[in-house]
Each structure stands twice: as structure tokens, then as C-alpha cells.
Write a protein that holds these residues in place. Sequence first.
Motif, mmCIF file in Angstrom:
data_model
loop_
_atom_site.group_PDB
_atom_site.id
_atom_site.type_symbol
_atom_site.label_atom_id
_atom_site.label_comp_id
_atom_site.label_asym_id
_atom_site.label_seq_id
_atom_site.Cartn_x
_atom_site.Cartn_y
_atom_site.Cartn_z
ATOM 1 N N PRO A 37 0.835 -1.205 0.000
ATOM 2 C CA PRO A 37 0.000 0.000 0.000
ATOM 3 C C PRO A 37 0.873 1.260 0.000
ATOM 4 N N LEU A 38 0.619 2.175 -0.931
ATOM 5 C CA LEU A 38 1.486 3.347 -1.086
ATOM 6 C C LEU A 38 0.788 4.659 -0.757
ATOM 7 N N PHE A 39 -0.378 4.878 -1.359
ATOM 8 C CA PHE A 39 -1.058 6.162 -1.188
ATOM 9 C C PHE A 39 -2.554 5.949 -1.008
ATOM 10 N N SER A 40 -3.155 6.798 -0.150
ATOM 11 C CA SER A 40 -4.602 6.812 0.010
ATOM 12 C C SER A 40 -5.184 7.840 -0.956
ATOM 13 N N SER A 41 -6.405 7.570 -1.421
ATOM 14 C CA SER A 41 -7.064 8.554 -2.293
ATOM 15 C C SER A 41 -7.267 9.881 -1.552
ATOM 16 N N ASP A 42 -7.286 9.851 -0.223
ATOM 17 C CA ASP A 42 -7.429 11.085 0.559
ATOM 18 C C ASP A 42 -6.256 12.037 0.344
ATOM 19 N N ALA A 43 -5.109 11.493 -0.009
ATOM 20 C CA ALA A 43 -3.902 12.305 -0.177
ATOM 21 C C ALA A 43 -3.669 12.691 -1.641
ATOM 22 N N LYS A 44 -4.608 12.307 -2.507
ATOM 23 C CA LYS A 44 -4.461 12.589 -3.935
ATOM 24 C C LYS A 44 -5.019 13.972 -4.241
ATOM 25 N N TYR A 45 -4.364 14.686 -5.107
ATOM 26 C CA TYR A 45 -4.881 15.998 -5.502
ATOM 27 C C TYR A 45 -4.549 16.247 -6.971
ATOM 28 N N ASP A 46 -5.228 17.240 -7.541
ATOM 29 C CA ASP A 46 -5.018 17.533 -8.962
ATOM 30 C C ASP A 46 -3.862 18.511 -9.129
ATOM 31 N N SER A 47 -2.717 17.973 -9.532
ATOM 32 C CA SER A 47 -1.528 18.821 -9.691
ATOM 33 C C SER A 47 -1.458 19.418 -11.090
ATOM 34 N N ARG A 48 -2.364 19.019 -11.959
ATOM 35 C CA ARG A 48 -2.425 19.489 -13.352
ATOM 36 C C ARG A 48 -1.169 19.149 -14.148
ATOM 37 N N THR A 49 -0.446 18.141 -13.690
ATOM 38 C CA THR A 49 0.775 17.741 -14.386
ATOM 39 C C THR A 49 0.509 16.606 -15.360
ATOM 40 N N GLY A 50 -0.640 15.926 -15.201
ATOM 41 C CA GLY A 50 -0.931 14.780 -16.052
ATOM 42 C C GLY A 50 -0.489 13.462 -15.451
ATOM 43 N N TRP A 51 0.033 13.532 -14.221
ATOM 44 C CA TRP A 51 0.378 12.306 -13.498
ATOM 45 C C TRP A 51 -0.354 12.295 -12.164
ATOM 46 N N PRO A 52 -0.729 11.119 -11.667
ATOM 47 C CA PRO A 52 -1.352 11.079 -10.342
ATOM 48 C C PRO A 52 -0.392 11.623 -9.284
ATOM 49 N N SER A 53 -0.902 12.522 -8.452
ATOM 50 C CA SER A 53 -0.060 13.222 -7.481
ATOM 51 C C SER A 53 -0.661 13.136 -6.093
ATOM 52 N N TYR A 54 0.213 12.975 -5.125
ATOM 53 C CA TYR A 54 -0.194 12.801 -3.732
ATOM 54 C C TYR A 54 0.710 13.654 -2.864
ATOM 55 N N TYR A 55 0.183 14.123 -1.721
ATOM 56 C CA TYR A 55 1.049 14.947 -0.866
ATOM 57 C C TYR A 55 1.643 14.178 0.305
ATOM 58 N N ILE A 56 1.161 12.950 0.523
ATOM 59 C CA ILE A 56 1.737 12.150 1.621
ATOM 60 C C ILE A 56 1.501 10.660 1.337
ATOM 61 N N PRO A 57 2.480 9.811 1.657
ATOM 62 C CA PRO A 57 2.257 8.371 1.469
ATOM 63 C C PRO A 57 1.450 7.775 2.619
ATOM 64 N N VAL A 58 0.974 6.563 2.442
ATOM 65 C CA VAL A 58 0.258 5.849 3.499
ATOM 66 C C VAL A 58 1.154 5.743 4.733
ATOM 67 N N SER A 59 2.424 5.461 4.478
ATOM 68 C CA SER A 59 3.386 5.343 5.571
ATOM 69 C C SER A 59 4.772 5.709 5.041
ATOM 70 N N GLU A 60 5.561 6.340 5.893
ATOM 71 C CA GLU A 60 6.937 6.666 5.510
ATOM 72 C C GLU A 60 7.692 5.375 5.159
ATOM 73 N N ASP A 61 7.243 4.281 5.766
ATOM 74 C CA ASP A 61 7.911 2.997 5.586
ATOM 75 C C ASP A 61 7.635 2.346 4.239
ATOM 76 N N SER A 62 6.645 2.848 3.526
ATOM 77 C CA SER A 62 6.267 2.181 2.276
ATOM 78 C C SER A 62 7.137 2.610 1.104
ATOM 79 N N LEU A 63 7.851 3.728 1.271
ATOM 80 C CA LEU A 63 8.635 4.273 0.168
ATOM 81 C C LEU A 63 10.105 4.370 0.508
ATOM 82 N N GLU A 64 10.909 4.376 -0.546
ATOM 83 C CA GLU A 64 12.328 4.648 -0.391
ATOM 84 C C GLU A 64 12.653 5.819 -1.312
ATOM 85 N N LEU A 65 13.284 6.850 -0.757
ATOM 86 C CA LEU A 65 13.621 8.028 -1.546
ATOM 87 C C LEU A 65 15.123 8.054 -1.782
#
Length: 132
Positions: free
Chosen positions: A54-82
Amino acid sequence: MENRVIKSDKEWKEHLTTEQYLVTRKKVTEPPFTGKYYNYKGDGIYRCVSCGNPLFSSDAKYDSRTGWPSYYIPVSEDSLELVPDRDGVRVEVLCKKCGAHLGHVFEDGPQPTGLRYCMNSTALDFSQKDAK
Ligand SMILES: [Zn+2]
């Protein structure tokens, strides 16, 4: 993270569609306004298409107008590696569980985080919130 998913390049190739393989393993960026989720508004969770993490909740999704799905926060810091992108400029976002390339994170997102996790639709798999 527990239960890391490790597969060979050949195994990923067999497990994924050609498009999914190119994006998640070869770090190809899908063209903007072409992915299935950039304008998607379902209520639920976006998972890693490679491993189901699990990476992102739809609650964190917003329209960035970039043409790619965009989110401002992941489900958990542990789910991603930057990690620093090989272009030396951007920050690459990987699935922490399987190492799939997902997209990049930028510092021009909305509050409260000010971050924009700019994802490839192809790297994601949406599952609807349980209706019950
Ligand atoms: Zn994954």
C-alpha cells in the motif's frame, strides 16, 4: 521492512506487462495525461503494481495538473524509499518492499507537507475502499 520482494529481472519481466516492466524496472516515465489514474477520483488505496505494497490513500491525492497522479503524503513513511535520481536533480521514489520505480517527489506540493509525489499510473494498482 519485513518480507522484501526480490525477483530477478527475468522474473519481473514475466510477472509484469511490458509497460509495467519498462516503468517500474527501467524507470521509463509514462507520457503525461495518458495514465489511467491521473484524473481518477475513486475512494481507496493505491498499491504497488509489482508487489501490492500500500502506497497512497485517495485522501492524499490531488489535482496537480501535471498529467500524473499526485499525492502529498504516502500511506506510511515505511512504504517508500527516496533516493537521489541519477539525473542529479530529482529525488526518485521507489517501493520499499520490491524496489520498483514509482516516480519522483518534488517540493511544490500542497500543505501540510508541501510535497508532490508525482507517480506513474502504470506503477500503481488501485483498490476500492470496502463498501461495507
Ligand atoms: Zn512494490
